[in-house]
Design a protein around this motif. Structure first.
Motif, PDB file in Angstrom:
ATOM      1  N   ILE A  86     -14.141   1.211  -5.048  1.00  0.00           N
ATOM      2  CA  ILE A  86     -14.469  -0.198  -4.803  1.00  0.00           C
ATOM      3  C   ILE A  86     -13.287  -0.915  -4.156  1.00  0.00           C
ATOM      4  O   ILE A  86     -13.458  -1.683  -3.199  1.00  0.00           O
ATOM      5  CB  ILE A  86     -14.856  -0.890  -6.128  1.00  0.00           C
ATOM      6  N   ALA A  87     -12.079  -0.650  -4.664  1.00  0.00           N
ATOM      7  CA  ALA A  87     -10.884  -1.304  -4.122  1.00  0.00           C
ATOM      8  C   ALA A  87     -10.667  -0.942  -2.659  1.00  0.00           C
ATOM      9  O   ALA A  87     -10.382  -1.815  -1.826  1.00  0.00           O
ATOM     10  CB  ALA A  87      -9.657  -0.915  -4.951  1.00  0.00           C
ATOM     11  N   GLN A  88     -10.800   0.328  -2.328  1.00  0.00           N
ATOM     12  CA  GLN A  88     -10.601   0.771  -0.944  1.00  0.00           C
ATOM     13  C   GLN A  88     -11.672   0.199  -0.022  1.00  0.00           C
ATOM     14  O   GLN A  88     -11.386  -0.223   1.098  1.00  0.00           O
ATOM     15  CB  GLN A  88     -10.598   2.297  -0.889  1.00  0.00           C
ATOM     16  N   LEU A  89     -12.889   0.192  -0.507  1.00  0.00           N
ATOM     17  CA  LEU A  89     -13.992  -0.358   0.281  1.00  0.00           C
ATOM     18  C   LEU A  89     -13.777  -1.852   0.537  1.00  0.00           C
ATOM     19  O   LEU A  89     -13.964  -2.334   1.663  1.00  0.00           O
ATOM     20  CB  LEU A  89     -15.310  -0.129  -0.471  1.00  0.00           C
ATOM     21  N   ALA A  90     -13.390  -2.563  -0.499  1.00  0.00           N
ATOM     22  CA  ALA A  90     -13.174  -4.010  -0.367  1.00  0.00           C
ATOM     23  C   ALA A  90     -12.049  -4.311   0.617  1.00  0.00           C
ATOM     24  O   ALA A  90     -12.164  -5.199   1.461  1.00  0.00           O
ATOM     25  CB  ALA A  90     -12.860  -4.613  -1.733  1.00  0.00           C
ATOM     26  N   GLU A  91     -10.965  -3.548   0.530  1.00  0.00           N
ATOM     27  CA  GLU A  91      -9.812  -3.818   1.389  1.00  0.00           C
ATOM     28  C   GLU A  91     -10.032  -3.367   2.827  1.00  0.00           C
ATOM     29  O   GLU A  91      -9.793  -4.128   3.778  1.00  0.00           O
ATOM     30  CB  GLU A  91      -8.572  -3.126   0.821  1.00  0.00           C
ATOM     31  N   LEU A  92     -10.504  -2.132   3.005  1.00  0.00           N
ATOM     32  CA  LEU A  92     -10.531  -1.531   4.337  1.00  0.00           C
ATOM     33  C   LEU A  92     -11.814  -1.824   5.120  1.00  0.00           C
ATOM     34  O   LEU A  92     -11.778  -1.902   6.349  1.00  0.00           O
ATOM     35  CB  LEU A  92     -10.337  -0.018   4.231  1.00  0.00           C
ATOM     36  N   LEU A 124      -1.010  -5.780  -1.764  1.00  0.00           N
ATOM     37  CA  LEU A 124      -2.054  -6.770  -1.497  1.00  0.00           C
ATOM     38  C   LEU A 124      -1.531  -8.193  -1.629  1.00  0.00           C
ATOM     39  O   LEU A 124      -1.930  -9.082  -0.872  1.00  0.00           O
ATOM     40  CB  LEU A 124      -3.236  -6.546  -2.452  1.00  0.00           C
ATOM     41  N   ASP A 125      -0.631  -8.417  -2.578  1.00  0.00           N
ATOM     42  CA  ASP A 125      -0.042  -9.750  -2.734  1.00  0.00           C
ATOM     43  C   ASP A 125       0.756 -10.125  -1.491  1.00  0.00           C
ATOM     44  O   ASP A 125       0.676 -11.264  -0.995  1.00  0.00           O
ATOM     45  CB  ASP A 125       0.867  -9.797  -3.967  1.00  0.00           C
ATOM     46  N   ALA A 126       1.557  -9.183  -0.977  1.00  0.00           N
ATOM     47  CA  ALA A 126       2.358  -9.445   0.224  1.00  0.00           C
ATOM     48  C   ALA A 126       1.449  -9.702   1.416  1.00  0.00           C
ATOM     49  O   ALA A 126       1.688 -10.626   2.221  1.00  0.00           O
ATOM     50  CB  ALA A 126       3.283  -8.264   0.506  1.00  0.00           C
TER      51      ALA A 126
END
Length: 300
Positions: A86-92, A124-126
């Motif tokens: 989910i994290a990779q999908l959301a980001e990329l 992600l914060d940066a």
């Protein structure tokens, strides 16, 4: 169990023999309502979203699978694997940094001593801070624009930034829509808008953007006194290509009968007797029991 098997068989028939992928997907959804952890149904439904490049739908499906497996007692390792997807999908794919941050935060709670989650959180914060600074700068530039032309140019830069970095597609969509309110005939904005709606898995938005492209060019040629039969070959070919794409959207994704008829007739204006347009119109009108079917049959 018997009902699940019957539904899976139905999904296969609908997809493979009738060619109706969306209806097959709805059948798979019914299977998952009955058996949320059914591996074959999950795999086939996942493939459906990947094939359509519907990344938002896929992310929602992964969340559903995560919740179902957790309720069924899934191990921490299994939950982490789902959350990483989910994290990779959301980001990329979605450019949804907050959703990616949320997924990594849940991973950190499941694995307090892990290193991947803290590393991802810092990255992600940066990225989020740099992004906020850039957007703030561009927004100030847009606000200071002295006229419509300057504002459109700045809005294009903002929208292009969102588009190229694959971040917040809905923000890019809003910017392109704002450009088109100022300059309705802006071709680059119209083309980019269709792309962004597609990236956001918004079929209705894609159809609207494509239709606006067609209407803008039609108006442009009419203002120049050019009849449809005298359009430059490249423009005619582009129009046919967009109309065929619209026909497919209206029929298979949106079930928009009036849209099918409009696009089909527009194709026939350029290519009288076009079999694909006629068959799509006939199929849709017959299914709906629409009186316009007689006109299409006469055309044959």
């Amino acid at each position: 169990a018997a009902q699940v098997v019957e539904l899976l068989d139905l999904a296969t028939i609908v997809r493979e023999h009738l060619g109706d992928k969306d209806r097959a997907a709805s059948v798979l959804q019914r299977v998952l309502a009955l058996a949320p952890l059914h591996e074959e149904a999950l795999a086939r439904y996942t493939d459906h979203f990947r094939e359509r490049r519907d990344w938002r739908g896929l992310a929602d499906l992964l969340e559903f699978a995560l919740e179902s497996s957790r309720d069924a007692g899934a191990s921490v390792a299994e939950q982490i694997q789902r959350l990483e997807e989910i994290a990779q999908l959301a980001e990329l794919r979605l450019g949804d940094i907050p959703r990616a941050q949320s997924a990594w935060s849940r991973i950190a709670a499941l694995e307090p001593g892990g290193t991947k989650a803290p590393d991802a959180a810092r990255r992600l914060d940066a990225r989020s801070r740099m992004w906020d600074q850039l957007v703030t700068s561009l927004e100030a530039e847009a606000t200071d624009a002295l006229d419509g032309k300057a504002r459109v140019a700045t809005l294009h830069r903002m929208a292009q930034t969102f588009r190229e970095r694959q971040l917040e597609p809905r923000r890019a969509i809003a910017l392109y829509e704002e450009i088109l309110r100022i300059a309705p005939d802006d071709d680059p904005a119209l083309r980019a808008l269709a792309e962004m709606y597609e990236r956001d898995s918004n079929d209705l938005g894609v159809a609207s953007a494509l239709r606006r492209q067609l209407e803008v060019e039609e108006r442009r040629q009419a203002d120049a006194g050019v009849a449809l039969t005298a359009w430059p070959p490249g423009k005619r070919a582009e129009r046919i290509s967009l109309l065929r794409r619209l026909l497919g959207l209206y029929e298979t994704r949106l079930a928009d009968l009036d849209g099918i008829v409009w696009a089909g007739r527009a194709v026939l204006e350029i290519l009288p007797g076009d079999r694909d347009a006629l068959e799509r119109m006939e199929r849709a009108l017959e299914r709906a029991g629409d009186a316009r079917l007689a006109q299409v049959l006469e055309y044959h």
